[in-house]
Design a protein around this motif. Structure first.
Motif, mmCIF file in Angstrom:
data_model
loop_
_atom_site.group_PDB
_atom_site.id
_atom_site.type_symbol
_atom_site.label_atom_id
_atom_site.label_comp_id
_atom_site.label_asym_id
_atom_site.label_seq_id
_atom_site.Cartn_x
_atom_site.Cartn_y
_atom_site.Cartn_z
ATOM 1 N N SER A 1 0.825 -1.210 0.000
ATOM 2 C CA SER A 1 0.000 0.000 0.000
ATOM 3 C C SER A 1 0.858 1.260 0.000
ATOM 4 O O SER A 1 0.518 2.263 -0.642
ATOM 5 N N HIS A 2 1.971 1.213 0.722
ATOM 6 C CA HIS A 2 2.894 2.352 0.744
ATOM 7 C C HIS A 2 3.517 2.552 -0.635
ATOM 8 O O HIS A 2 3.606 3.679 -1.140
ATOM 9 N N ALA A 3 3.926 1.450 -1.270
ATOM 10 C CA ALA A 3 4.537 1.546 -2.601
ATOM 11 C C ALA A 3 3.547 2.080 -3.627
ATOM 12 O O ALA A 3 3.938 2.782 -4.567
ATOM 13 N N ASN A 4 2.261 1.765 -3.443
ATOM 14 C CA ASN A 4 1.237 2.199 -4.386
ATOM 15 C C ASN A 4 0.657 3.575 -4.061
ATOM 16 O O ASN A 4 -0.264 4.038 -4.743
ATOM 17 N N LYS A 5 1.183 4.218 -3.027
ATOM 18 C CA LYS A 5 0.718 5.552 -2.612
ATOM 19 C C LYS A 5 -0.781 5.564 -2.328
ATOM 20 O O LYS A 5 -1.528 6.405 -2.827
ATOM 21 N N CYS A 6 -1.211 4.602 -1.491
ATOM 22 C CA CYS A 6 -2.620 4.483 -1.135
ATOM 23 C C CYS A 6 -2.773 4.789 0.362
ATOM 24 O O CYS A 6 -2.720 3.881 1.191
ATOM 25 N N PRO A 7 -2.937 6.054 0.742
ATOM 26 C CA PRO A 7 -3.008 6.409 2.166
ATOM 27 C C PRO A 7 -4.174 5.754 2.898
ATOM 28 O O PRO A 7 -4.063 5.445 4.085
ATOM 29 N N PHE A 8 -5.292 5.545 2.216
ATOM 30 C CA PHE A 8 -6.444 4.868 2.823
ATOM 31 C C PHE A 8 -6.017 3.494 3.346
ATOM 32 O O PHE A 8 -6.284 3.135 4.497
ATOM 33 N N CYS A 9 -5.353 2.709 2.490
ATOM 34 C CA CYS A 9 -4.955 1.350 2.869
ATOM 35 C C CYS A 9 -3.781 1.350 3.848
ATOM 36 O O CYS A 9 -3.695 0.488 4.724
ATOM 37 N N VAL A 10 -2.870 2.310 3.716
ATOM 38 C CA VAL A 10 -1.780 2.431 4.686
ATOM 39 C C VAL A 10 -2.354 2.631 6.085
ATOM 40 O O VAL A 10 -1.943 1.969 7.052
ATOM 41 N N ASP A 11 -3.316 3.539 6.192
ATOM 42 C CA ASP A 11 -3.952 3.777 7.496
ATOM 43 C C ASP A 11 -4.693 2.540 7.981
ATOM 44 O O ASP A 11 -4.663 2.205 9.176
ATOM 45 N N ALA A 12 -5.368 1.849 7.071
ATOM 46 C CA ALA A 12 -6.127 0.657 7.457
ATOM 47 C C ALA A 12 -5.208 -0.415 8.028
ATOM 48 O O ALA A 12 -5.531 -1.050 9.044
ATOM 49 N N HIS A 13 -4.059 -0.620 7.414
ATOM 50 C CA HIS A 13 -3.161 -1.669 7.902
ATOM 51 C C HIS A 13 -2.461 -1.257 9.202
ATOM 52 O O HIS A 13 -2.097 -2.111 10.009
ATOM 53 N N LEU B 1 -12.549 5.619 -4.208
ATOM 54 C CA LEU B 1 -12.820 6.116 -2.867
ATOM 55 C C LEU B 1 -12.000 7.369 -2.596
ATOM 56 O O LEU B 1 -10.988 7.611 -3.248
ATOM 57 N N THR B 2 -12.417 8.142 -1.605
ATOM 58 C CA THR B 2 -11.591 9.240 -1.126
ATOM 59 C C THR B 2 -10.485 8.660 -0.251
ATOM 60 O O THR B 2 -10.456 7.463 0.032
ATOM 61 N N GLU B 3 -9.582 9.506 0.222
ATOM 62 C CA GLU B 3 -8.469 9.032 1.044
ATOM 63 C C GLU B 3 -8.848 8.860 2.510
ATOM 64 O O GLU B 3 -8.025 8.427 3.317
ATOM 65 N N GLN B 4 -10.070 9.198 2.887
ATOM 66 C CA GLN B 4 -10.452 9.187 4.295
ATOM 67 C C GLN B 4 -10.932 7.808 4.745
ATOM 68 O O GLN B 4 -12.014 7.365 4.367
ATOM 69 N N LEU B 5 -10.127 7.145 5.549
ATOM 70 C CA LEU B 5 -10.536 5.874 6.128
ATOM 71 C C LEU B 5 -11.677 6.081 7.115
ATOM 72 O O LEU B 5 -12.633 5.304 7.160
ATOM 73 N N MET B 6 -11.584 7.144 7.912
ATOM 74 C CA MET B 6 -12.627 7.518 8.859
ATOM 75 C C MET B 6 -12.973 8.981 8.630
ATOM 76 O O MET B 6 -12.150 9.736 8.094
ATOM 77 N N PRO B 7 -14.165 9.413 9.023
ATOM 78 C CA PRO B 7 -14.532 10.825 8.826
ATOM 79 C C PRO B 7 -13.502 11.771 9.428
ATOM 80 O O PRO B 7 -13.066 11.598 10.568
ATOM 81 N N GLY B 8 -13.095 12.751 8.625
ATOM 82 C CA GLY B 8 -12.112 13.712 9.108
ATOM 83 C C GLY B 8 -10.717 13.138 9.279
ATOM 84 O O GLY B 8 -9.838 13.776 9.868
#
Length: 333
Positions: free
Chosen positions: A78-90, A165-172
């Motif tokens: 997820s970090h290599a793919n620049k996916c902040p949503f998934c980085v936060d999720a993991h 999806l947006t980058e927000q894993l959780m609201p705000g």
């Protein structure tokens, strides 16, 4: 009203029926989140949703090996793919495994203290580059199908998330606060630490093939084969010339992120479908409303958009996976 979804309007999970409802039921039981946007966004195309869930479940959740290790591999991908949503999720999921200090080191951008953890993280990051970082595996060979399946699963999921999806894993983005991500992880701990029986997700698939050689003898193989077949069907949304553009672009790809000035990117007016597919494959975070509008005609439903994005996303996954298949073939010879 703000929404986490871009470009589509999925039905509320409470309205789900049939196979979609079955996926949500398994999500609640085995993942701990029955309304995960990552999967809800695919619900208009159940034939994509079911194998996406199956591949993640059979590798990350029910596959052999440490859940912490596989979360680290998924974090690296997820970090290599620049996916902040998934980085936060993991990061949250590492809290769920009980590895709180490790999760916070990653959240601060620091390297894991444990050398084995650091090698797994690095391996995950390097899988973005076709043919790179394959051997030696930083995990036992018998765990390779689950780790490879996890990596490929998130190479696909990252691209779906960044596209739709947006980058927000959780609201705000409150998960960026340590107490929030820690509490969220602890709330999922019981599910994450429970042992899952392999194979439960295979009943959701349209058909079951053996899958690639690196996954032989495991439930990861049929899940991967089903997702490959389901996403390949999205090629019918492109004409032959557009399909050729996607194939040729992926063939030349070296794992890098495309530059802002990208001559190989198809023109929005001339080949809007190919443009969306190529962006989904290599730079999904750069898909804009203008790109979607240029392609979308009255007959293009949300299901069509999901199928087109999934086709492009899996084209990149297949390019990455070919290295693992080649290695497995050499091992047998």
């Amino acid at each position: 009203m703000s929404t986490t979804f871009r470009f589509t309007e999925p039905l509320p999970p409470k309205a789900a029926t049939g196979r979609v409802a079955e996926v949500y039921e398994q999500l609640a039981r085995d993942f701990g989140i029955d309304k995960a946007p990552t999967f809800v966004v695919l619900s208009s195309a159940p034939e994509i949703l079911a194998p996406t869930w199956a591949l993640m479940r059979e590798s990350l959740i029910a596959g052999a090996g440490s859940r912490t290790g596989k979360e680290l591999a998924a974090y690296g991908v997820s970090h290599a793919n620049k996916c902040p949503f998934c980085v936060d999720a993991h990061t949250v999921l590492l809290h769920a495994t009980g590895d709180h200090a490790l999760a916070e080191r990653l959240a601060r951008g620091e390297r894991p203290e444990n050398e084995e953890h650091a090698r797994v993280l690095s391996w995950g990051q390097h899988t973005r580059v076709p043919g790179a970082g394959l051997m030696p595996y930083p995990f036992p060979p018998e765990h390779a199908p689950a780790y490879i399946g996890t990596a490929l699963s998130f190479h696909f999921i990252n691209r779906i998330v960044s596209s739709l999806l947006t980058e927000q894993l959780m609201p705000g983005n409150v998960q960026r606060w340590r107490p929030v991500r820690s509490l969220a992880g602890r709330s999922m701990a019981g599910t994450v630490r429970r042992t899952a029986v392999p194979g439960a997700a295979l009943a959701l698939l349209d058909e079951q093939a053996a899958g690639p050689a690196w996954a032989a003898g495991t439930t990861v193989g049929p899940a991967y084969a089903a997702l490959r077949a389901a996403t390949a069907a999205g090629a019918d949304l492109l004409d032959e010339d557009e399909q050729a553009v996607v194939r040729e672009t992926l063939w030349d790809w070296d794992g890098s992120h495309p530059p802002l000035s990208w001559p190989a990117l198809p023109d929005r007016r001339e080949q809007p479908g190919a443009r969306l597919a190529v962006l989904a494959a290599l730079a999904p975070y750069r898909i804009t409303q203008e790109d979607v509008t240029a392609w979308r005609r009255p007959e293009h439903t949300d299901r069509c958009l999901v199928r087109l994005v999934a086709f492009g996303a899996f084209a990149a996954v297949d390019r990455i996976e070919s290295s693992f298949t080649l290695h497995a073939a050499r091992e047998r010879s």
